[in-house]
Design a protein around this motif. Structure first.
Motif, PDB file in Angstrom:
ATOM      1  N   GLY A  57      -3.762   1.547   5.177  1.00 53.77           N
ATOM      2  CA  GLY A  57      -4.255   0.638   3.947  1.00 53.77           C
ATOM      3  C   GLY A  57      -4.620  -1.035   3.777  1.00 53.77           C
ATOM      4  O   GLY A  57      -3.649  -1.336   3.633  1.00 53.77           O
ATOM      5  N   ILE A  58      -4.713  -0.501   4.970  1.00 55.93           N
ATOM      6  CA  ILE A  58      -5.852  -2.845   5.160  1.00 55.93           C
ATOM      7  C   ILE A  58      -5.573  -3.470   3.641  1.00 55.93           C
ATOM      8  O   ILE A  58      -5.363  -4.140   3.422  1.00 55.93           O
ATOM      9  N   VAL A  59      -6.626  -2.697   2.808  1.00 67.26           N
ATOM     10  CA  VAL A  59      -6.772  -3.462   1.589  1.00 67.26           C
ATOM     11  C   VAL A  59      -5.868  -3.254   0.973  1.00 67.26           C
ATOM     12  O   VAL A  59      -5.221  -4.542  -0.088  1.00 67.26           O
ATOM     13  N   VAL A  60      -4.296  -2.987   1.138  1.00 64.05           N
ATOM     14  CA  VAL A  60      -3.926  -2.639   0.001  1.00 64.05           C
ATOM     15  C   VAL A  60      -2.921  -4.259   0.486  1.00 64.05           C
ATOM     16  O   VAL A  60      -2.957  -5.215  -0.928  1.00 64.05           O
ATOM     17  N   ALA A  76      -0.459  10.081  -0.915  1.00 70.21           N
ATOM     18  CA  ALA A  76      -0.803   9.734  -0.030  1.00 70.21           C
ATOM     19  C   ALA A  76      -0.907   8.709   1.268  1.00 70.21           C
ATOM     20  O   ALA A  76      -1.366   8.271   2.109  1.00 70.21           O
ATOM     21  N   GLY A  77       0.910   9.844   1.853  1.00 72.89           N
ATOM     22  CA  GLY A  77       0.619   9.379   3.274  1.00 72.89           C
ATOM     23  C   GLY A  77       1.111   7.890   3.528  1.00 72.89           C
ATOM     24  O   GLY A  77       2.554   7.111   2.603  1.00 72.89           O
ATOM     25  N   GLY A  78       0.877   7.267   4.672  1.00 77.13           N
ATOM     26  CA  GLY A  78       1.446   5.767   4.640  1.00 77.13           C
ATOM     27  C   GLY A  78       1.282   4.571   3.467  1.00 77.13           C
ATOM     28  O   GLY A  78       1.892   3.675   3.761  1.00 77.13           O
ATOM     29  N   VAL A  79       0.195   5.027   2.529  1.00 74.35           N
ATOM     30  CA  VAL A  79       0.044   3.896   1.272  1.00 74.35           C
ATOM     31  C   VAL A  79       1.747   3.831   0.732  1.00 74.35           C
ATOM     32  O   VAL A  79       1.719   2.809   0.447  1.00 74.35           O
TER      33      VAL A  79
END
Length: 377
Positions: A275-278, A294-297
């Motif tokens: 989630g780059i936008v995070v 949601a996984g890696g988030v």
């Protein structure tokens, strides 16, 4: 000099590109700057150039959504690379069947739910079989790279030894100077490709449930994709069309201006590799609300520290309203997020990926050696 061929479905010039394409491109540019000869092979969108060189990376574009996989096999045979980076974005390229060199498999996350949301229950099962059963066997002697410990664990469930998997997280591009300050009215933001598995309707639903208690509440959606019109219709059907703005594609400056104005960033996606936008929202002191599953988030959002994670839509809405109500908590999470994401640098990610490339070519293990924690936590 190592001749590296990267096979990937799309590059960042493709209209359907997203965060995974940004990751691949930044790694490719970094490897080229490190002295490698890097070729990116990907699909060619309508009207797009077939061949070009950008930032030291040669781009070769052939085929479309499905035929790109056949063209990639031909590219491996013709270009004879020293190493292939096979980007498995759900559908595997299976380049190891023809490559006469080592193959590194790059997986951002697994796609079990996405297969079904895109292709339905029958074809979705076929796609998941290819990803979860065929690919691990075809790549059984290959090393893997992924962007999160969560995906590393998921790969282990498919029988892929964690010692064969290096974790190389995303970096963060420098945030441009913005002129916007925090909006005086409550503003939610989503930055995403507009496709079904991103579940942007949960963000619209959040506004629909809260707008009576928050009469000035608004949602701005940045991104493009086939779900744009259904989302507009969904907002209208729920009586919040005047509170939801779908911008479509915007340039980087405008994206960051909107993020800087926002109170809370929403990431209701079914699955994210990271989630780059995070991180982009966090760089502006904006906390994120997302889902545990949601996984890696769950690694880009530290629950209760840099944002909030929910188990279902009701919890998601409650978390958003909690941040709207409590400015102190919203500010504290936002500032903690700003500090956390400052430790993720593309330079570090490229060095880690380069170590994987060199280790694979030397026949050395890559697992734990490439894992790292950000400089600021």
């Amino acid at each position: 000099m190592v001749n590296v061929l990267i096979t990937t479905w799309r590059d960042t010039g493709h209209p359907e590109s997203g965060g995974s394409e940004r990751y691949v491109e930044r790694i490719a540019v970094g490897l080229a700057a490190s002295g490698h000869r890097v070729t990116m092979f990907c699909a060619r969108p309508a009207g797009g150039p077939r061949d070009e060189v950008i930032d030291g990376v040669r781009y070769v574009r052939r085929g479309g959504r499905l035929t790109v996989y056949l063209w990639a096999v031909i590219a491996v045979l013709r270009l004879r690379p020293d190493l292939v980076v096979d980007v498995q974005n759900g559908m595997p390229f299976l380049t190891t069947l023809v490559a006469r060199c080592p193959v590194v498999v790059l997986v951002h996350h697994l796609h079990k739910l996405q297969w079904r949301s895109w292709f339905g229950p029958v074809l979705g099962r076929v796609g998941w079989w290819l990803e979860s059963w065929v690919a691990p066997r075809v790549y059984r002697n290959c090393r893997y790279v992924t962007v999160s410990e969560h995906t590393r664990t998921e790969l282990a469930l498919l029988g892929i030894d964690p010692e064969r998997v290096a974790v190389v997280p995303n970096g963060l591009d420098p945030v441009p100077h913005v002129t916007s300050g925090r909006d005086s009215r409550p503003l939610l933001v989503v930055v995403s490709r507009l496709v079904p598995h991103k579940r942007i309707e949960h963000a619209v639903e959040t506004v629909a449930r809260l707008h009576r208690r928050w009469p000035d509440l608004r949602l701005e959606i940045i991104g493009r994709g086939p779900s744009a019109e259904p989302l507009a219709a969904y907002a209208a059907a729920h009586g919040v069309a005047d509170r939801v703005t779908i911008h479509g594609w915007v340039d980087e400056q405008e994206k960051h201006e909107i993020l800087a104005r926002s109170w809370v960033h929403l990431c209701p996606s079914v699955k994210e590799g990271w989630g780059i936008v995070v991180m982009e929202a966090g760089a502006h002191g904006v906390p994120t609300v997302a889902y545990h599953a949601a996984g890696g988030v769950g690694e880009s959002v530290l629950n209760g520290k840099t944002g909030l994670l929910a188990d279902d839509l009701d919890e998601f809405v409650t978390a958003v309203e909690g941040l709207l109500k409590c400015g102190l908590m919203r500010t504290a999470l936002g500032e903690a997020s700003r500090e956390y994401v400052a430790g993720f640098e593309w330079e570090h990610s490229v060095r880690s990926f380069d170590r994987v490339v060199r280790a694979v070519l030397a026949g050395q293990p890559v697992g734990n050696a490439s894992r790292h924690t950000p400089a600021a936590t």
